[in-house]
Design a protein around this motif. Structure first.
Motif, PDB file in Angstrom:
ATOM      1  N   THR A 210       0.982  -1.353  -0.050  1.00 12.78           N
ATOM      2  CA  THR A 210      -0.092   0.062  -0.048  1.00 12.78           C
ATOM      3  C   THR A 210       0.916   1.126   0.113  1.00 12.78           C
ATOM      4  N   ASP A 211       0.262   2.401  -0.526  1.00 10.92           N
ATOM      5  CA  ASP A 211       1.236   3.729  -0.553  1.00 10.92           C
ATOM      6  C   ASP A 211       1.169   4.165   1.017  1.00 10.92           C
ATOM      7  N   LEU A 212       2.312   4.795   1.160  1.00 13.52           N
ATOM      8  CA  LEU A 212       2.397   5.292   2.446  1.00 13.52           C
ATOM      9  C   LEU A 212       1.357   6.327   2.438  1.00 13.52           C
ATOM     10  N   PRO A 213       0.915   6.991   3.877  1.00 17.49           N
ATOM     11  CA  PRO A 213       0.115   7.571   4.177  1.00 17.49           C
ATOM     12  C   PRO A 213       0.624   9.156   3.535  1.00 17.49           C
ATOM     13  N   ARG A 214       1.690   9.427   3.608  1.00 17.06           N
ATOM     14  CA  ARG A 214       2.377  10.522   3.061  1.00 17.06           C
ATOM     15  C   ARG A 214       3.829  10.337   2.678  1.00 17.06           C
ATOM     16  N   GLN A 215       4.336  10.854   1.620  1.00 15.89           N
ATOM     17  CA  GLN A 215       5.738  10.460   0.694  1.00 15.89           C
ATOM     18  C   GLN A 215       6.493  11.500   1.410  1.00 15.89           C
ATOM     19  N   PRO A 216       7.961  10.799   1.662  1.00 16.06           N
ATOM     20  CA  PRO A 216       8.761  11.771   2.041  1.00 16.06           C
ATOM     21  C   PRO A 216       9.235  12.809   1.161  1.00 16.06           C
ATOM     22  N   LYS A 217       9.549  14.111   1.479  1.00 16.10           N
ATOM     23  CA  LYS A 217       9.599  15.286   0.555  1.00 16.10           C
ATOM     24  C   LYS A 217      11.007  15.256   0.240  1.00 16.10           C
ATOM     25  N   GLY A 218      11.333  16.147  -0.752  1.00 17.78           N
ATOM     26  CA  GLY A 218      12.615  16.542  -1.291  1.00 17.78           C
ATOM     27  C   GLY A 218      13.447  15.374  -2.009  1.00 17.78           C
ATOM     28  N   HIS A 219      14.637  15.319  -1.653  1.00 17.28           N
ATOM     29  CA  HIS A 219      15.565  14.369  -2.478  1.00 17.28           C
ATOM     30  C   HIS A 219      15.033  12.802  -2.552  1.00 17.28           C
ATOM     31  N   TYR A 220      14.473  12.412  -1.421  1.00 20.09           N
ATOM     32  CA  TYR A 220      14.097  11.064  -1.338  1.00 20.09           C
ATOM     33  C   TYR A 220      12.859  10.894  -2.229  1.00 20.09           C
ATOM     34  N   GLN A 221      11.957  11.889  -2.466  1.00 27.17           N
ATOM     35  CA  GLN A 221      10.965  11.513  -3.432  1.00 27.17           C
ATOM     36  C   GLN A 221      11.308  11.830  -4.975  1.00 27.17           C
ATOM     37  N   ASP A 222      12.539  12.481  -5.219  1.00 26.46           N
ATOM     38  CA  ASP A 222      13.112  12.612  -6.601  1.00 26.46           C
ATOM     39  C   ASP A 222      13.617  11.063  -6.872  1.00 26.46           C
ATOM     40  N   LEU A 223      14.207  10.540  -5.646  1.00 28.84           N
ATOM     41  CA  LEU A 223      14.997   9.205  -5.930  1.00 28.84           C
ATOM     42  C   LEU A 223      14.017   8.194  -6.619  1.00 28.84           C
ATOM     43  N   GLN A 234      21.902   2.154 -14.303  1.00 26.72           N
ATOM     44  CA  GLN A 234      21.716   2.332 -12.721  1.00 26.72           C
ATOM     45  C   GLN A 234      21.088   3.491 -12.540  1.00 26.72           C
ATOM     46  N   ALA A 235      20.458   3.394 -11.181  1.00 29.33           N
ATOM     47  CA  ALA A 235      19.633   4.488 -10.510  1.00 29.33           C
ATOM     48  C   ALA A 235      20.062   4.475  -8.995  1.00 29.33           C
ATOM     49  N   ASP A 236      20.022   5.778  -8.510  1.00 31.08           N
ATOM     50  CA  ASP A 236      20.275   5.897  -7.175  1.00 31.08           C
ATOM     51  C   ASP A 236      18.678   5.930  -6.312  1.00 31.08           C
ATOM     52  N   ILE A 237      19.018   5.085  -5.253  1.00 33.87           N
ATOM     53  CA  ILE A 237      17.780   4.957  -4.554  1.00 33.87           C
ATOM     54  C   ILE A 237      18.099   4.820  -3.011  1.00 33.87           C
ATOM     55  N   GLY A 238      17.374   5.620  -2.182  1.00 32.03           N
ATOM     56  CA  GLY A 238      17.633   5.167  -0.532  1.00 32.03           C
ATOM     57  C   GLY A 238      17.314   3.918  -0.204  1.00 32.03           C
ATOM     58  N   ILE A 239      17.956   3.307   0.672  1.00 33.35           N
ATOM     59  CA  ILE A 239      17.979   1.933   1.397  1.00 33.35           C
ATOM     60  C   ILE A 239      17.497   2.057   2.733  1.00 33.35           C
ATOM     61  N   ASP A 240      16.355   1.620   3.175  1.00 32.52           N
ATOM     62  CA  ASP A 240      16.148   1.480   4.600  1.00 32.52           C
ATOM     63  C   ASP A 240      16.494   0.242   5.261  1.00 32.52           C
ATOM     64  N   PRO A 241      17.519  -0.112   5.929  1.00 35.72           N
ATOM     65  CA  PRO A 241      17.962  -1.183   6.339  1.00 35.72           C
ATOM     66  C   PRO A 241      17.017  -1.572   7.495  1.00 35.72           C
ATOM     67  N   THR A 242      16.210  -0.916   8.076  1.00 32.67           N
ATOM     68  CA  THR A 242      15.209  -1.079   9.083  1.00 32.67           C
ATOM     69  C   THR A 242      14.003  -1.733   8.623  1.00 32.67           C
ATOM     70  N   ARG A 243      13.613  -2.081   7.231  1.00 30.49           N
ATOM     71  CA  ARG A 243      12.763  -2.620   6.370  1.00 30.49           C
ATOM     72  C   ARG A 243      11.285  -1.664   6.985  1.00 30.49           C
ATOM     73  N   GLY A 244      11.582  -0.510   6.986  1.00 28.65           N
ATOM     74  CA  GLY A 244      10.422   0.612   6.906  1.00 28.65           C
ATOM     75  C   GLY A 244      10.371   1.391   8.153  1.00 28.65           C
ATOM     76  N   ALA A 245      11.148   0.903   9.267  1.00 31.84           N
ATOM     77  CA  ALA A 245      11.062   1.630  10.428  1.00 31.84           C
ATOM     78  C   ALA A 245      11.609   3.381  10.308  1.00 31.84           C
ATOM     79  N   ILE A 246      12.711   3.171   9.615  1.00 27.28           N
ATOM     80  CA  ILE A 246      13.272   4.780   9.291  1.00 27.28           C
ATOM     81  C   ILE A 246      12.603   5.663   8.375  1.00 27.28           C
ATOM     82  N   LEU A 247      11.928   4.963   7.170  1.00 25.89           N
ATOM     83  CA  LEU A 247      11.105   5.535   6.349  1.00 25.89           C
ATOM     84  C   LEU A 247       9.736   6.047   7.082  1.00 25.89           C
TER      85      LEU A 247
END
Length: 441
Positions: A210-223, A234-247
């Protein structure tokens, strides 16, 4: 029986009364005699019947009791023998299984831990119902068979392998409002999932993304958008090693407007004063710049142009050419005095706003701390979130006051210096004019 006899007697009575006109007393006497005889006969028959039937029932019950006691003794003997045999078989099983018992215990432990991980894994959205297959190992007390151990090994290997892959597949994704849609999902291992440039989260209850209730702003959304648009390479993307906790914490971070809103009414007053002061300062700076250009054009021109303070002062000097030097000096000083207020207009206002903004920020700080201490007195310090509102107001209003005061101070300095430069030009030109007039005389 007695009732039938009575009814029959009454019938006879009625019949005799109407048919043969018998005597009532004789009829009543006959009825009593008949009832007495019938009662004696019935009692004798009932006693005989009860005596014979009870003896038979008692004999049958005793026989059944003896039979059941024999069966109970037999079953007890079988139960004792079964327990002894079970104990012996368990002892034989323990001695024969040896280290296999510990191995199977580890297998059940691993299956339980893996089942908990799979229930919250993004990979389960692509491969659902994997945890149910492990429940037969984790929740069953019996020893797992080879098929179950093979399933455990395969699931572990699948989870490790898929965690290192970037895959895309078509799946049903729920919107933030719960509306399903069919779209292409890009999964980065077990860390992130992106669809249509939006970050996704996994719902264990429905085993869907499901979509997140709100999306992170700025650089993360652009990635995320760049990854969704990428076709090759290749493409840059942010990795959440906590499987969603940090996001999840990242999307809870307030944006600029939400943070400014935390300042409350005082914060809005500070922003309004800051905007008004900044716009007014820019306008005054532009006006003084235009006046300065006109005065510079007047300095470079031999003709008098009265659209600027210097031109008006020079025009007055030319009209008063016949005056004495002292009188001319006074007239020119008066003319400069009339021009100075226009050149210094707004400087005091900008300075006032630059001083009031930090004071309002301090007022907001005090108000926020009062709110914080009221929360502490009512609810204690057990939940920091109850104090966060007051602390946020205290800090945000301080920031807003400084954010409004710093640009205003710079503007005040620029406007003031520009005004002083123009006034100095008027003084210099007036002093030079008087000096030349004095030399001629």
């Amino acid at each position: 029986m007695k009732k039938l006899i009575l009814i029959f007697s009454i019938f006879l009575f009625c019949h005799g009364a109407f048919a043969e006109h018998l005597d009532l007393d004789k009829l009543l006497s006959d009825i009593k005699q008949t009832q007495g005889a019938e009662g004696t006969i019935n009692k004798d028959k009932e006693a005989q019947f009860l005596a014979g039937n009870q003896q038979q029932l008692l004999a049958a019950a005793k026989a059944e009791l003896s039979k059941q006691e024999q069966l109970s003794a037999q079953l007890k003997a079988q139960l004792t023998a079964s327990r002894e045999q079970t104990s012996k078989l368990e002892s034989d099983l323990g001695s024969r299984s040896g280290t296999l018992t510990e191995l199977f215990g580890v297998a059940r432990l691993v299956a339980g831990d893996l089942k908990a991980n799979l229930n919250n894994s993004l990979i389960s959205a692509e491969f659902p119902d994997r945890g149910d297959k492990l429940a037969a190992i984790a929740d069953n007390k019996a020893l797992p068979n080879m098929d179950q151990l093979g399933q455990l090994w395969f699931t572990l290997l699948q989870e490790m392998t898929e965690s290192g892959k970037v895959v895309h597949y078509d799946s049903e994704v729920l919107s933030a409002a719960g509306e399903p849609r069919k779209t292409r999902v890009i999964r980065i291992g077990a860390f992130n999932a992106v669809a249509d440039g939006q970050y996704l989260r996994y719902l264990p209850e429905t085993q869907k993304l499901t979509d997140l209730p709100r999306q992170p702003k700025g650089h993360y959304q652009d990635l995320a958008e760049d990854l969704a648009d990428a076709k090759t390479g290749q493409a840059d993307i942010g990795i959440d090693p906590t499987r969603g906790a940090i996001l999840g914490m990242l999307i809870q971070t307030p944006d600029t407007f939400e943070r400014l809103d935390q300042g409350g009414a005082i914060g809005y007053i500070i922003m309004a004063l800051g905007v008004i002061g900044f716009i007014y300062g820019i306008i005054r700076l532009i006006v003084l710049t235009l006046i300065g250009k006109k005065m510079q054009r007047q300095l470079n021109s031999a003709e008098i142009i009265e659209d600027n303070p210097l031109g008006r002062v020079l025009a007055l000097a030319e009209k008063s050419a016949e005056q004495e030097t002292d009188n001319l000096e006074l007239l020119l000083d008066e003319a400069i005095t009339r021009e100075v207020p226009e050149l210094e207009k707004g400087i005091a206002m900008i300075k006032l706003l630059a001083g009031v903004a930090p004071l309002l920020g301090l007022l907001g700080t005090v108000t926020g701390m009062i709110v914080t201490f009221q929360s502490i007195s009512l609810f204690g310090t057990g939940d920091p979130k109850l104090m966060a509102g007051g602390i946020s107001q205290a800090l945000v209003t301080t920031m807003q006051g400084l954010f409004a005061a710093i640009p205003l101070l710079f503007l005040h300095s620029l406007v003031s210096s520009r005004s002083h430069v123009l006034i100095q030009i008027l003084d210099e030109q007036t002093a030079g004019l008087i000096s030349r007039r004095a030399e001629k005389k």
